[in-house]
Design a protein around this motif. Structure first.
Motif, PDB file in Angstrom:
ATOM      1  N   TYR A 167       0.829  -1.189   0.000  1.00 22.49           N
ATOM      2  CA  TYR A 167       0.000   0.000   0.000  1.00 22.49           C
ATOM      3  C   TYR A 167       0.872   1.251   0.000  1.00 22.49           C
ATOM      4  N   ALA A 168       0.300   2.358  -0.471  1.00 19.33           N
ATOM      5  CA  ALA A 168       1.028   3.620  -0.545  1.00 19.33           C
ATOM      6  C   ALA A 168       1.014   4.306   0.814  1.00 19.33           C
ATOM      7  N   LEU A 169       2.171   4.743   1.267  1.00 20.27           N
ATOM      8  CA  LEU A 169       2.248   5.499   2.519  1.00 20.27           C
ATOM      9  C   LEU A 169       1.814   6.936   2.275  1.00 20.27           C
ATOM     10  N   ASN A 170       1.128   7.511   3.250  1.00 19.35           N
ATOM     11  CA  ASN A 170       0.838   8.940   3.211  1.00 19.35           C
ATOM     12  C   ASN A 170       2.025   9.649   3.854  1.00 19.35           C
ATOM     13  N   LEU A 171       2.845  10.292   3.046  1.00 19.34           N
ATOM     14  CA  LEU A 171       4.043  10.957   3.550  1.00 19.34           C
ATOM     15  C   LEU A 171       3.879  12.466   3.702  1.00 19.34           C
ATOM     16  N   ILE A 172       2.667  12.973   3.488  1.00 19.84           N
ATOM     17  CA  ILE A 172       2.454  14.416   3.658  1.00 19.84           C
ATOM     18  C   ILE A 172       2.764  14.774   5.108  1.00 19.84           C
ATOM     19  N   GLY A 173       3.681  15.696   5.282  1.00 17.59           N
ATOM     20  CA  GLY A 173       4.098  16.106   6.619  1.00 17.59           C
ATOM     21  C   GLY A 173       5.203  15.251   7.220  1.00 17.59           C
ATOM     22  N   ALA A 174       5.663  14.231   6.496  1.00 18.02           N
ATOM     23  CA  ALA A 174       6.746  13.383   7.002  1.00 18.02           C
ATOM     24  C   ALA A 174       8.038  14.196   7.123  1.00 18.02           C
ATOM     25  N   GLU A 175       8.936  13.726   7.974  1.00 16.41           N
ATOM     26  CA  GLU A 175      10.213  14.399   8.177  1.00 16.41           C
ATOM     27  C   GLU A 175      11.132  14.138   6.985  1.00 16.41           C
ATOM     28  N   ALA A 176      11.343  15.169   6.183  1.00 12.94           N
ATOM     29  CA  ALA A 176      12.214  15.074   5.011  1.00 12.94           C
ATOM     30  C   ALA A 176      13.420  15.982   5.215  1.00 12.94           C
ATOM     31  N   SER A 177      14.542  15.594   4.630  1.00 15.06           N
ATOM     32  CA  SER A 177      15.765  16.388   4.740  1.00 15.06           C
ATOM     33  C   SER A 177      16.553  16.263   3.443  1.00 15.06           C
TER      34      SER A 177
ATOM     35  N   LEU B 242      13.803  17.070  -6.838  1.00 15.16           N
ATOM     36  CA  LEU B 242      12.736  16.068  -6.830  1.00 15.16           C
ATOM     37  C   LEU B 242      11.414  16.810  -6.694  1.00 15.16           C
ATOM     38  N   CYS B 243      10.400  16.379  -7.452  1.00 14.78           N
ATOM     39  CA  CYS B 243       9.121  17.078  -7.381  1.00 14.78           C
ATOM     40  C   CYS B 243       8.067  16.319  -6.578  1.00 14.78           C
ATOM     41  N   GLU B 244       8.192  15.018  -6.450  1.00 12.63           N
ATOM     42  CA  GLU B 244       7.350  14.248  -5.532  1.00 12.63           C
ATOM     43  C   GLU B 244       7.967  12.866  -5.388  1.00 12.63           C
ATOM     44  N   VAL B 245       7.849  12.305  -4.190  1.00 13.04           N
ATOM     45  CA  VAL B 245       8.316  10.953  -3.925  1.00 13.04           C
ATOM     46  C   VAL B 245       7.173  10.207  -3.247  1.00 13.04           C
ATOM     47  N   GLN B 246       6.779   9.086  -3.831  1.00 15.84           N
ATOM     48  CA  GLN B 246       5.710   8.254  -3.283  1.00 15.84           C
ATOM     49  C   GLN B 246       6.287   6.880  -2.982  1.00 15.84           C
TER      50      GLN B 246
ATOM     51  N   HIS C 120      18.595  25.021  -1.869  1.00 11.41           N
ATOM     52  CA  HIS C 120      18.779  26.177  -2.745  1.00 11.41           C
ATOM     53  C   HIS C 120      17.549  27.066  -2.626  1.00 11.41           C
ATOM     54  N   GLU C 121      17.785  28.323  -2.264  1.00 10.56           N
ATOM     55  CA  GLU C 121      16.709  29.284  -2.027  1.00 10.56           C
ATOM     56  C   GLU C 121      15.680  28.660  -1.085  1.00 10.56           C
ATOM     57  N   ASP C 122      14.419  28.574  -1.456  1.00  7.20           N
ATOM     58  CA  ASP C 122      13.420  28.024  -0.521  1.00  7.20           C
ATOM     59  C   ASP C 122      12.882  26.674  -0.975  1.00  7.20           C
ATOM     60  N   ALA C 123      13.617  25.971  -1.826  1.00  5.39           N
ATOM     61  CA  ALA C 123      13.158  24.685  -2.378  1.00  5.39           C
ATOM     62  C   ALA C 123      13.480  23.559  -1.392  1.00  5.39           C
ATOM     63  N   GLU C 124      12.764  23.559  -0.266  1.00  4.05           N
ATOM     64  CA  GLU C 124      13.056  22.669   0.855  1.00  4.05           C
ATOM     65  C   GLU C 124      12.637  21.224   0.587  1.00  4.05           C
ATOM     66  N   ALA C 125      13.214  20.329   1.392  1.00  2.23           N
ATOM     67  CA  ALA C 125      13.018  18.887   1.234  1.00  2.23           C
ATOM     68  C   ALA C 125      11.557  18.461   1.338  1.00  2.23           C
ATOM     69  N   ALA C 126      10.775  19.138   2.186  1.00  2.00           N
ATOM     70  CA  ALA C 126       9.374  18.758   2.405  1.00  2.00           C
ATOM     71  C   ALA C 126       8.518  18.884   1.145  1.00  2.00           C
ATOM     72  N   ARG C 127       8.961  19.659   0.178  1.00  2.00           N
ATOM     73  CA  ARG C 127       8.187  19.814  -1.057  1.00  2.00           C
ATOM     74  C   ARG C 127       7.990  18.487  -1.787  1.00  2.00           C
ATOM     75  N   ALA C 128       8.916  17.543  -1.628  1.00  2.00           N
ATOM     76  CA  ALA C 128       8.819  16.263  -2.347  1.00  2.00           C
ATOM     77  C   ALA C 128       7.823  15.304  -1.714  1.00  2.00           C
ATOM     78  N   VAL C 129       7.275  15.677  -0.560  1.00  2.00           N
ATOM     79  CA  VAL C 129       6.242  14.852   0.078  1.00  2.00           C
ATOM     80  C   VAL C 129       5.031  15.719   0.440  1.00  2.00           C
TER      81      VAL C 129
END
Length: 151
Positions: A1-11, A139-143, A16-25
């Motif tokens: 099954y697919a994990l819901n990673l919205i809000g998961a701890e990404a690093s 990266l633009c999204e990771v599922q 670069h600028e404001d393109a933070e790790a959390a954007r990929a989830v």
């Protein structure tokens, strides 16, 4: 099954600028950098991105949404690693498929350039790494698709 990673701890190795790790989830599948849903590191040696899965799972497949408006070649080749939760370095784990992945695994789905990376390893943190080269990692999204691990 697919994990819901919205809000998961990404690093990631740098931001670069404001393109933070959390954007990929963030749950948004746009491959357009201007939509504000893609990450980006600085140009550096062996840049990486990682996400905590919130538990230990058997990671079956990881779908990576690449940047579609330009620069998609920056991602290749890349490696994907699975480590224990909280690991400080990707080398604390194992590499999925025992290899790096190149452009041949990509499918053009309209403007969504997505690759499915088979894995089969057990862990609690996923790492995407551009090993041994100086580059920008975007990266633009990771599922992540998993199976529960029986202990």
């Amino acid at each position: 099954y697919a994990l819901n990673l919205i809000g998961a701890e990404a690093s990631q190795s740098s931001t670069h600028e404001d393109a933070e790790a959390a954007r990929a989830v963030d749950g948004r599948m746009s491959g357009l950098f201007s939509d504000g849903t893609c990450t980006q590191t600085d140009s550096e040696m062996s840049p990486w991105w990682a996400v905590e899965l919130g538990d230990v799972y058997t990671v079956t497949v990881v779908n990576i949404q690449n940047r579609a408006d330009c620069c998609s070649e920056r991602l290749f080749p890349f490696s994907m690693w699975v480590t224990p939760p909280g690991a400080a370095n990707y080398t604390d784990g194992e590499i999925c498929g025992g290899k790096s992945f190149d452009r041949q695994q990509w499918v053009d789905d309209g403007h969504r350039w997505v690759v499915s990376v088979p894995c089969g390893l057990i862990g609690g943190k996923i790492w995407i790494v551009l090993e041994g080269r100086a580059e920008v990692l975007t990266l633009c999204e990771v599922q992540v698709t998993v199976m529960d691990t029986i202990t």
